[in-house]
Design a protein around this motif. Sequence first.
Motif, PDB file in Angstrom:
ATOM      1  N   ALA A 170       0.832  -1.210   0.000  1.00 24.19           N
ATOM      2  CA  ALA A 170       0.000   0.000   0.000  1.00 24.19           C
ATOM      3  C   ALA A 170       0.861   1.252   0.000  1.00 24.19           C
ATOM      4  CB  ALA A 170      -0.922   0.005   1.208  1.00 24.19           C
ATOM      5  N   ARG A 171       0.518   2.196  -0.872  1.00 23.78           N
ATOM      6  CA  ARG A 171       1.254   3.445  -1.000  1.00 23.78           C
ATOM      7  C   ARG A 171       0.313   4.634  -0.772  1.00 23.78           C
ATOM      8  NH1 ARG A 171       4.541   0.245  -0.360  1.00 23.78           N
ATOM      9  NH2 ARG A 171       6.395  -0.246  -1.622  1.00 23.78           N
ATOM     10  N   LEU A 172       0.849   5.851  -0.961  1.00 20.39           N
ATOM     11  CA  LEU A 172       0.091   7.054  -0.647  1.00 20.39           C
ATOM     12  C   LEU A 172      -1.203   7.170  -1.451  1.00 20.39           C
ATOM     13  CD1 LEU A 172       2.910   9.741  -0.259  1.00 20.39           C
ATOM     14  CD2 LEU A 172       1.826   8.318   1.491  1.00 20.39           C
ATOM     15  N   LEU A 173      -1.154   6.859  -2.745  1.00 16.33           N
ATOM     16  CA  LEU A 173      -2.355   6.935  -3.556  1.00 16.33           C
ATOM     17  C   LEU A 173      -3.408   5.933  -3.086  1.00 16.33           C
ATOM     18  CD1 LEU A 173      -1.038   7.489  -7.206  1.00 16.33           C
ATOM     19  CD2 LEU A 173      -2.232   9.119  -5.715  1.00 16.33           C
ATOM     20  N   ASP A 174      -2.933   4.791  -2.607  1.00 11.16           N
ATOM     21  CA  ASP A 174      -3.871   3.808  -2.055  1.00 11.16           C
ATOM     22  C   ASP A 174      -4.539   4.351  -0.799  1.00 11.16           C
ATOM     23  OD1 ASP A 174      -3.174   1.771  -3.995  1.00 11.16           O
ATOM     24  OD2 ASP A 174      -1.304   1.490  -2.877  1.00 11.16           O
ATOM     25  N   GLY A 175      -3.744   5.001   0.048  1.00 12.22           N
ATOM     26  CA  GLY A 175      -4.302   5.590   1.262  1.00 12.22           C
ATOM     27  C   GLY A 175      -5.336   6.650   0.942  1.00 12.22           C
ATOM     28  N   LEU A 176      -5.043   7.500  -0.058  1.00 13.12           N
ATOM     29  CA  LEU A 176      -5.993   8.541  -0.447  1.00 13.12           C
ATOM     30  C   LEU A 176      -7.275   7.919  -0.998  1.00 13.12           C
ATOM     31  CD1 LEU A 176      -6.670  11.510  -0.860  1.00 13.12           C
ATOM     32  CD2 LEU A 176      -5.490  11.407  -3.075  1.00 13.12           C
ATOM     33  N   ALA A 177      -7.127   6.881  -1.816  1.00 14.13           N
ATOM     34  CA  ALA A 177      -8.312   6.212  -2.367  1.00 14.13           C
ATOM     35  C   ALA A 177      -9.159   5.601  -1.252  1.00 14.13           C
ATOM     36  CB  ALA A 177      -7.880   5.132  -3.361  1.00 14.13           C
ATOM     37  N   LEU A 178      -8.506   5.014  -0.267  1.00 11.67           N
ATOM     38  CA  LEU A 178      -9.233   4.455   0.874  1.00 11.67           C
ATOM     39  C   LEU A 178      -9.943   5.554   1.665  1.00 11.67           C
ATOM     40  CD1 LEU A 178      -6.583   1.852   2.059  1.00 11.67           C
ATOM     41  CD2 LEU A 178      -8.947   1.312   1.434  1.00 11.67           C
ATOM     42  N   GLY A 179      -9.272   6.697   1.823  1.00 12.05           N
ATOM     43  CA  GLY A 179      -9.884   7.812   2.541  1.00 12.05           C
ATOM     44  C   GLY A 179     -11.112   8.342   1.826  1.00 12.05           C
ATOM     45  N   LEU A 180     -11.024   8.499   0.508  1.00 16.12           N
ATOM     46  CA  LEU A 180     -12.169   8.987  -0.262  1.00 16.12           C
ATOM     47  C   LEU A 180     -13.317   7.982  -0.223  1.00 16.12           C
ATOM     48  CD1 LEU A 180     -10.303  10.508  -3.345  1.00 16.12           C
ATOM     49  CD2 LEU A 180     -11.345  11.739  -1.430  1.00 16.12           C
ATOM     50  N   ALA A 181     -12.960   6.690  -0.246  1.00 13.89           N
ATOM     51  CA  ALA A 181     -13.997   5.658  -0.160  1.00 13.89           C
ATOM     52  C   ALA A 181     -14.721   5.721   1.178  1.00 13.89           C
ATOM     53  CB  ALA A 181     -13.367   4.278  -0.365  1.00 13.89           C
ATOM     54  N   GLN A 182     -13.961   5.925   2.259  1.00 12.12           N
ATOM     55  CA  GLN A 182     -14.583   5.997   3.576  1.00 12.12           C
ATOM     56  C   GLN A 182     -15.418   7.263   3.732  1.00 12.12           C
ATOM     57  OE1 GLN A 182     -12.344   3.470   6.769  1.00 12.12           O
ATOM     58  NE2 GLN A 182     -10.949   5.101   6.135  1.00 12.12           N
ATOM     59  N   ALA A 183     -15.021   8.328   3.067  1.00 14.32           N
ATOM     60  CA  ALA A 183     -15.822   9.548   3.092  1.00 14.32           C
ATOM     61  C   ALA A 183     -17.136   9.334   2.340  1.00 14.32           C
ATOM     62  CB  ALA A 183     -15.038  10.709   2.469  1.00 14.32           C
ATOM     63  N   ALA A 184     -17.072   8.667   1.189  1.00 17.98           N
ATOM     64  CA  ALA A 184     -18.282   8.383   0.416  1.00 17.98           C
ATOM     65  C   ALA A 184     -19.224   7.481   1.200  1.00 17.98           C
ATOM     66  CB  ALA A 184     -17.914   7.732  -0.913  1.00 17.98           C
ATOM     67  N   ALA A 185     -18.648   6.612   2.043  1.00 17.56           N
ATOM     68  CA  ALA A 185     -19.450   5.658   2.805  1.00 17.56           C
ATOM     69  C   ALA A 185     -20.244   6.310   3.925  1.00 17.56           C
ATOM     70  CB  ALA A 185     -18.552   4.567   3.383  1.00 17.56           C
ATOM     71  N   SER A 217     -21.818   1.694   2.916  1.00 14.51           N
ATOM     72  CA  SER A 217     -21.002   0.780   3.713  1.00 14.51           C
ATOM     73  C   SER A 217     -19.522   1.141   3.640  1.00 14.51           C
ATOM     74  CB  SER A 217     -21.181  -0.679   3.287  1.00 14.51           C
ATOM     75  OG  SER A 217     -20.200  -1.523   3.868  1.00 14.51           O
ATOM     76  N   ARG A 218     -18.943   1.402   4.819  1.00 18.08           N
ATOM     77  CA  ARG A 218     -17.518   1.720   4.878  1.00 18.08           C
ATOM     78  C   ARG A 218     -16.674   0.556   4.385  1.00 18.08           C
ATOM     79  NH1 ARG A 218     -13.600   0.068   7.096  1.00 18.08           N
ATOM     80  NH2 ARG A 218     -14.854  -1.365   8.330  1.00 18.08           N
ATOM     81  N   SER A 219     -16.904  -0.631   4.923  1.00 20.08           N
ATOM     82  CA  SER A 219     -16.088  -1.775   4.511  1.00 20.08           C
ATOM     83  C   SER A 219     -16.337  -2.134   3.049  1.00 20.08           C
ATOM     84  CB  SER A 219     -16.363  -2.986   5.409  1.00 20.08           C
ATOM     85  OG  SER A 219     -17.718  -3.375   5.348  1.00 20.08           O
ATOM     86  N   GLY A 220     -17.592  -1.967   2.590  1.00 19.33           N
ATOM     87  CA  GLY A 220     -17.875  -2.251   1.187  1.00 19.33           C
ATOM     88  C   GLY A 220     -17.130  -1.314   0.255  1.00 19.33           C
ATOM     89  N   ALA A 221     -17.140  -0.022   0.575  1.00 13.17           N
ATOM     90  CA  ALA A 221     -16.454   0.954  -0.278  1.00 13.17           C
ATOM     91  C   ALA A 221     -14.951   0.723  -0.299  1.00 13.17           C
ATOM     92  CB  ALA A 221     -16.775   2.367   0.208  1.00 13.17           C
ATOM     93  N   THR A 222     -14.361   0.437   0.858  1.00 10.56           N
ATOM     94  CA  THR A 222     -12.914   0.229   0.898  1.00 10.56           C
ATOM     95  C   THR A 222     -12.510  -1.080   0.229  1.00 10.56           C
ATOM     96  OG1 THR A 222     -13.176  -0.663   3.148  1.00 10.56           O
ATOM     97  CG2 THR A 222     -12.519   1.645   2.943  1.00 10.56           C
ATOM     98  N   LEU A 223     -13.324  -2.116   0.370  1.00 10.11           N
ATOM     99  CA  LEU A 223     -13.029  -3.371  -0.322  1.00 10.11           C
ATOM    100  C   LEU A 223     -13.094  -3.183  -1.831  1.00 10.11           C
ATOM    101  CD1 LEU A 223     -14.969  -5.989   1.840  1.00 10.11           C
ATOM    102  CD2 LEU A 223     -12.497  -5.896   1.496  1.00 10.11           C
ATOM    103  N   ALA A 224     -14.099  -2.454  -2.306  1.00  8.40           N
ATOM    104  CA  ALA A 224     -14.225  -2.209  -3.740  1.00  8.40           C
ATOM    105  C   ALA A 224     -13.018  -1.445  -4.272  1.00  8.40           C
ATOM    106  CB  ALA A 224     -15.514  -1.445  -4.024  1.00  8.40           C
ATOM    107  N   VAL A 225     -12.589  -0.422  -3.527  1.00  2.99           N
ATOM    108  CA  VAL A 225     -11.442   0.372  -3.957  1.00  2.99           C
ATOM    109  C   VAL A 225     -10.159  -0.469  -3.956  1.00  2.99           C
ATOM    110  CG1 VAL A 225      -9.892   2.206  -3.163  1.00  2.99           C
ATOM    111  CG2 VAL A 225     -12.336   2.650  -3.399  1.00  2.99           C
ATOM    112  N   CYS A 226      -9.976  -1.247  -2.907  1.00  5.33           N
ATOM    113  CA  CYS A 226      -8.775  -2.083  -2.831  1.00  5.33           C
ATOM    114  C   CYS A 226      -8.716  -3.091  -3.976  1.00  5.33           C
ATOM    115  CB  CYS A 226      -8.724  -2.818  -1.493  1.00  5.33           C
ATOM    116  SG  CYS A 226      -8.265  -1.784  -0.100  1.00  5.33           S
ATOM    117  N   ARG A 227      -9.850  -3.709  -4.259  1.00  7.86           N
ATOM    118  CA  ARG A 227      -9.863  -4.679  -5.351  1.00  7.86           C
ATOM    119  C   ARG A 227      -9.605  -3.984  -6.686  1.00  7.86           C
ATOM    120  NH1 ARG A 227      -8.660  -8.831  -5.978  1.00  7.86           N
ATOM    121  NH2 ARG A 227     -10.354  -9.867  -7.099  1.00  7.86           N
TER     122      ARG A 227
END
Length: 280
Positions: free
Chosen positions: A152-167, A173-183
């Motif tokens: 995991a790198r900085l862009l991954d962290g930002l993507a996870l943060g935006l996903a959690q904000a959208a959730a 769903s927080r876990s749903g959004a972050t799982l989708a982004v990670c995949r």
Amino acid sequence: MGPNRSLPRPVRRGFPLREAVVLGLVHGPAELLPVSSSAHITLIAWLLDFSYAELALECRKDFEVALHAGTAAALLIGARSGLGRAAWSGDRRAASVLGLALGPPALAGLALESGIERLGTPRRIAGGLLVGSLALALGDRLGSSQRPASDARLLDGLALGLAQAAALVPGISRSGATLAVCRARGFGRPAAEALSRDCGLPVILGASALRAARLWPGQPRHRETESRLAAGAAAAFVSTVAARGILERRERPVSLLRTALYRTGVAGVVLVRLARRGSA
């Protein structure tokens, strides 16, 4: 023409103890799975005609704080956070990833809290479930590589943060959004689950602490209300511990496609009931 009960009627101040226990038992697994715990609490109360659905808004907020506190306490026990441990030990990359994953939901929650709460109607929650289902299915479909969580790198962290904000939108769903982004970003399913869990725990803890600090001081409560909060928190704690144990012992990760189909089914049930009530 009968009354339209598509929206909760926030008039009551109390609700039965059994409802607090049922909702607490639902909260634990719903928080760990990508199905939206807030959506399930609201929709179960609405579909089963619980008195909880008619509570005044501040009472529901209090109860949600109690549920999250119980779940957070269970998650803290035996937590094995890869990124968290690395950040605590001085790994700047891990600390940066966690910081970027926490920043957007924290800022969005502070700025949009009151507006988001008004989105929590059955119809809008059903829409959030459908949008989240599509994101899960697409993310899992696009996720073809097997990046490990340690990559995991900085862009991954930002993507996870935006996903959690959208959730923060009910039903996503927080876990749903972050799982989708990670995949979608190429992480394997076990790695996606690890990153979702590692980045989600600080958000759950922070949101619980903030809500408790805002809602609880100086608010007089009846003994009956306090017993409901305690029962809900205890039930959420027990169900979280049990659900985590089951999920950790499974041989394969949870199927995101099956989860998306389940979420779609729940949204369908809600929309059908709304249509029937509207035509009653």
